[in-house]
Design a protein around this motif. Structure first.
Motif, PDB file in Angstrom:
ATOM      1  N   ALA A 129       0.842  -1.209   0.000  1.00 47.36           N
ATOM      2  CA  ALA A 129       0.000   0.000   0.000  1.00 47.36           C
ATOM      3  C   ALA A 129       0.873   1.254   0.000  1.00 47.36           C
ATOM      4  CB  ALA A 129      -0.937  -0.010   1.201  1.00 47.36           C
ATOM      5  N   VAL A 130       1.936   1.249   0.817  1.00 47.99           N
ATOM      6  CA  VAL A 130       2.849   2.407   0.848  1.00 47.99           C
ATOM      7  C   VAL A 130       3.489   2.587  -0.532  1.00 47.99           C
ATOM      8  CG1 VAL A 130       5.035   3.256   1.809  1.00 47.99           C
ATOM      9  CG2 VAL A 130       3.293   2.295   3.326  1.00 47.99           C
ATOM     10  N   ASP A 131       3.915   1.493  -1.123  1.00 47.41           N
ATOM     11  CA  ASP A 131       4.528   1.561  -2.451  1.00 47.41           C
ATOM     12  C   ASP A 131       3.555   2.142  -3.467  1.00 47.41           C
ATOM     13  OD1 ASP A 131       6.652   1.087  -4.289  1.00 47.41           O
ATOM     14  OD2 ASP A 131       5.636  -0.728  -4.976  1.00 47.41           O
ATOM     15  N   ASN A 132       2.304   1.712  -3.417  1.00 40.84           N
ATOM     16  CA  ASN A 132       1.294   2.243  -4.343  1.00 40.84           C
ATOM     17  C   ASN A 132       1.074   3.736  -4.118  1.00 40.84           C
ATOM     18  OD1 ASN A 132       0.875  -0.174  -5.683  1.00 40.84           O
ATOM     19  ND2 ASN A 132      -0.737  -0.832  -4.279  1.00 40.84           N
ATOM     20  N   HIS A 133       1.038   4.169  -2.850  1.00 38.87           N
ATOM     21  CA  HIS A 133       0.859   5.597  -2.549  1.00 38.87           C
ATOM     22  C   HIS A 133       2.054   6.414  -3.036  1.00 38.87           C
ATOM     23  CE1 HIS A 133      -2.923   5.448  -0.452  1.00 38.87           C
ATOM     24  NE2 HIS A 133      -2.496   4.460   0.335  1.00 38.87           N
ATOM     25  N   LEU A 134       3.246   5.865  -2.868  1.00 38.26           N
ATOM     26  CA  LEU A 134       4.429   6.577  -3.346  1.00 38.26           C
ATOM     27  C   LEU A 134       4.415   6.715  -4.867  1.00 38.26           C
ATOM     28  CD1 LEU A 134       7.222   5.118  -1.046  1.00 38.26           C
ATOM     29  CD2 LEU A 134       6.282   7.442  -1.011  1.00 38.26           C
ATOM     30  N   ARG A 135       3.963   5.665  -5.558  1.00 37.78           N
ATOM     31  CA  ARG A 135       3.841   5.756  -7.024  1.00 37.78           C
ATOM     32  C   ARG A 135       2.832   6.821  -7.417  1.00 37.78           C
ATOM     33  NH1 ARG A 135       2.923   0.073  -7.818  1.00 37.78           N
ATOM     34  NH2 ARG A 135       4.873  -0.804  -7.161  1.00 37.78           N
ATOM     35  N   LEU A 136       1.697   6.857  -6.712  1.00 36.89           N
ATOM     36  CA  LEU A 136       0.667   7.853  -6.992  1.00 36.89           C
ATOM     37  C   LEU A 136       1.219   9.255  -6.736  1.00 36.89           C
ATOM     38  CD1 LEU A 136      -2.283   8.511  -7.694  1.00 36.89           C
ATOM     39  CD2 LEU A 136      -2.836   8.238  -5.283  1.00 36.89           C
ATOM     40  N   ALA A 137       1.889   9.455  -5.585  1.00 34.36           N
ATOM     41  CA  ALA A 137       2.472  10.762  -5.278  1.00 34.36           C
ATOM     42  C   ALA A 137       3.504  11.145  -6.336  1.00 34.36           C
ATOM     43  CB  ALA A 137       3.108  10.728  -3.887  1.00 34.36           C
ATOM     44  N   ASP A 138       4.302  10.184  -6.760  1.00 38.46           N
ATOM     45  CA  ASP A 138       5.306  10.441  -7.789  1.00 38.46           C
ATOM     46  C   ASP A 138       4.640  10.915  -9.081  1.00 38.46           C
ATOM     47  OD1 ASP A 138       8.043  10.322  -8.832  1.00 38.46           O
ATOM     48  OD2 ASP A 138       7.301   8.636 -10.029  1.00 38.46           O
ATOM     49  N   ASN A 139       3.573  10.255  -9.486  1.00 41.76           N
ATOM     50  CA  ASN A 139       2.862  10.646 -10.712  1.00 41.76           C
ATOM     51  C   ASN A 139       2.280  12.045 -10.591  1.00 41.76           C
ATOM     52  OD1 ASN A 139       3.442   8.261 -12.010  1.00 41.76           O
ATOM     53  ND2 ASN A 139       1.568   7.253 -11.366  1.00 41.76           N
ATOM     54  N   LEU A 141       3.314  14.494  -8.576  1.00 47.92           N
ATOM     55  CA  LEU A 141       4.401  15.470  -8.554  1.00 47.92           C
ATOM     56  C   LEU A 141       5.026  15.655  -9.927  1.00 47.92           C
ATOM     57  CD1 LEU A 141       6.025  14.557  -5.149  1.00 47.92           C
ATOM     58  CD2 LEU A 141       4.631  16.561  -5.669  1.00 47.92           C
ATOM     59  N   ARG A 142       5.109  14.586 -10.704  1.00 47.69           N
ATOM     60  CA  ARG A 142       5.647  14.712 -12.064  1.00 47.69           C
ATOM     61  C   ARG A 142       4.758  15.598 -12.931  1.00 47.69           C
ATOM     62  NH1 ARG A 142       9.280  10.290 -13.964  1.00 47.69           N
ATOM     63  NH2 ARG A 142       9.768   9.080 -12.119  1.00 47.69           N
ATOM     64  N   ALA A 143       3.464  15.556 -12.672  1.00 49.86           N
ATOM     65  CA  ALA A 143       2.545  16.383 -13.453  1.00 49.86           C
ATOM     66  C   ALA A 143       2.842  17.867 -13.253  1.00 49.86           C
ATOM     67  CB  ALA A 143       1.105  16.068 -13.070  1.00 49.86           C
ATOM     68  N   PHE A 144       3.327  18.234 -12.073  1.00 49.07           N
ATOM     69  CA  PHE A 144       3.619  19.637 -11.784  1.00 49.07           C
ATOM     70  C   PHE A 144       5.081  20.006 -12.028  1.00 49.07           C
ATOM     71  CE2 PHE A 144      -0.095  18.891  -9.037  1.00 49.07           C
ATOM     72  CZ  PHE A 144      -0.908  19.896  -9.515  1.00 49.07           C
ATOM     73  N   ALA A 145       5.940  19.031 -12.174  1.00 48.92           N
ATOM     74  CA  ALA A 145       7.379  19.279 -12.209  1.00 48.92           C
ATOM     75  C   ALA A 145       7.804  20.240 -13.313  1.00 48.92           C
ATOM     76  CB  ALA A 145       8.132  17.970 -12.333  1.00 48.92           C
ATOM     77  N   ASN A 160       6.379  22.142  -1.975  1.00 47.76           N
ATOM     78  CA  ASN A 160       7.677  22.037  -1.290  1.00 47.76           C
ATOM     79  C   ASN A 160       7.507  21.466   0.109  1.00 47.76           C
ATOM     80  OD1 ASN A 160       9.385  22.851  -3.331  1.00 47.76           O
ATOM     81  ND2 ASN A 160       9.162  25.028  -2.854  1.00 47.76           N
ATOM     82  N   SER A 161       6.436  21.869   0.782  1.00 50.74           N
ATOM     83  CA  SER A 161       6.164  21.355   2.128  1.00 50.74           C
ATOM     84  C   SER A 161       5.918  19.839   2.079  1.00 50.74           C
ATOM     85  CB  SER A 161       4.957  22.078   2.724  1.00 50.74           C
ATOM     86  OG  SER A 161       4.588  21.510   3.948  1.00 50.74           O
ATOM     87  N   ILE A 162       5.132  19.408   1.111  1.00 49.70           N
ATOM     88  CA  ILE A 162       4.856  17.963   0.949  1.00 49.70           C
ATOM     89  C   ILE A 162       6.152  17.217   0.651  1.00 49.70           C
ATOM     90  CG2 ILE A 162       3.722  16.254  -0.546  1.00 49.70           C
ATOM     91  CD1 ILE A 162       1.425  18.332  -0.880  1.00 49.70           C
ATOM     92  N   LEU A 163       6.955  17.738  -0.257  1.00 53.96           N
ATOM     93  CA  LEU A 163       8.227  17.097  -0.593  1.00 53.96           C
ATOM     94  C   LEU A 163       9.138  16.982   0.624  1.00 53.96           C
ATOM     95  CD1 LEU A 163       9.074  18.665  -4.082  1.00 53.96           C
ATOM     96  CD2 LEU A 163       8.537  16.294  -3.592  1.00 53.96           C
TER      97      LEU A 163
END
Length: 185
Positions: A129-139, A141-145, A160-163
């Motif tokens: 579940a953590v791995d799936n959440h990290l993938r979702l967060a990564d996706n 964040l990439r959308a805004f990068a 920046n606070s979330i990161l």
């Protein structure tokens, strides 16, 4: 009809033996002549033999049979050579496959200590579940990068606070995990 052909079989054998005696050759060699006649590359016409359109006098039939026997031997040798070549290729492929299998089995053996055998199902599900959440967060964040020019200062600050929180948590997890693995609690 088949019965009539079966009745002719002894006559055919006798003919081949008589013909071989007449020509001074073994009867098994006559098969080259009969095979050529069956394949229409040789024909007996007006008591004469013609092979591929060329007239062969009766006195030269033994030489013709010897020539056809040599051609047959050459064909067999070429087929054997080709078969050996394919066999060597297959042998090489088998050796390569065996090497790959051995390497893969070695890699599996190396990775076995890292298999989560001691963790219970709930812990494995939690890490998934953590791995799936990290993938979702990564996706996300990439959308805004690559669109930072379009973001307000407030949005940039929140990202920046979330990161920073994610970095802190990952660093804390890494320290705890390393301490558990090394026994340095």
């Amino acid at each position: 009809m088949d019965e009539n052909l079966e009745d002719l079989s002894p006559v055919q054998d006798d003919f081949l033996a008589d013909f071989a005696n007449l020509m001074g050759d073994d009867s098994y060699k006559i098969k080259y002549l009969s095979a050529d006649i069956a394949a229409d590359s040789a024909v007996i016409k007006d008591n004469e033999l013609y092979y591929q359109g060329k007239h062969i006098p009766m006195s030269e039939i033994p030489a013709y049979i010897a020539m056809r026997e040599e051609q047959h031997k050459d064909q067999l040798a070429a087929q054997k050579k080709e078969a050996d070549k394919h066999a060597k290729g297959l042998e090489g492929q088998l050796k390569e496959s065996a090497s790959e299998k051995k390497a893969l089995l070695g890699r599996v053996k190396e990775l076995e200590p890292f298999e989560p055998k001691d963790l219970d199902k709930a812990a494995i599900d939690t890490f998934d579940a953590v791995d799936n959440h990290l993938r979702l967060a990564d996706n996300i964040l990439r959308a805004f990068a690559f669109k930072t020019d379009d973001l307000s200062d407030d949005a940039v600050a929140r990202i920046n606070s979330i990161l920073n929180r994610m970095k802190d948590r990952v660093e804390m997890f890494d320290q705890n995990w390393t301490a558990q693995l090394t026994g340095d609690e």
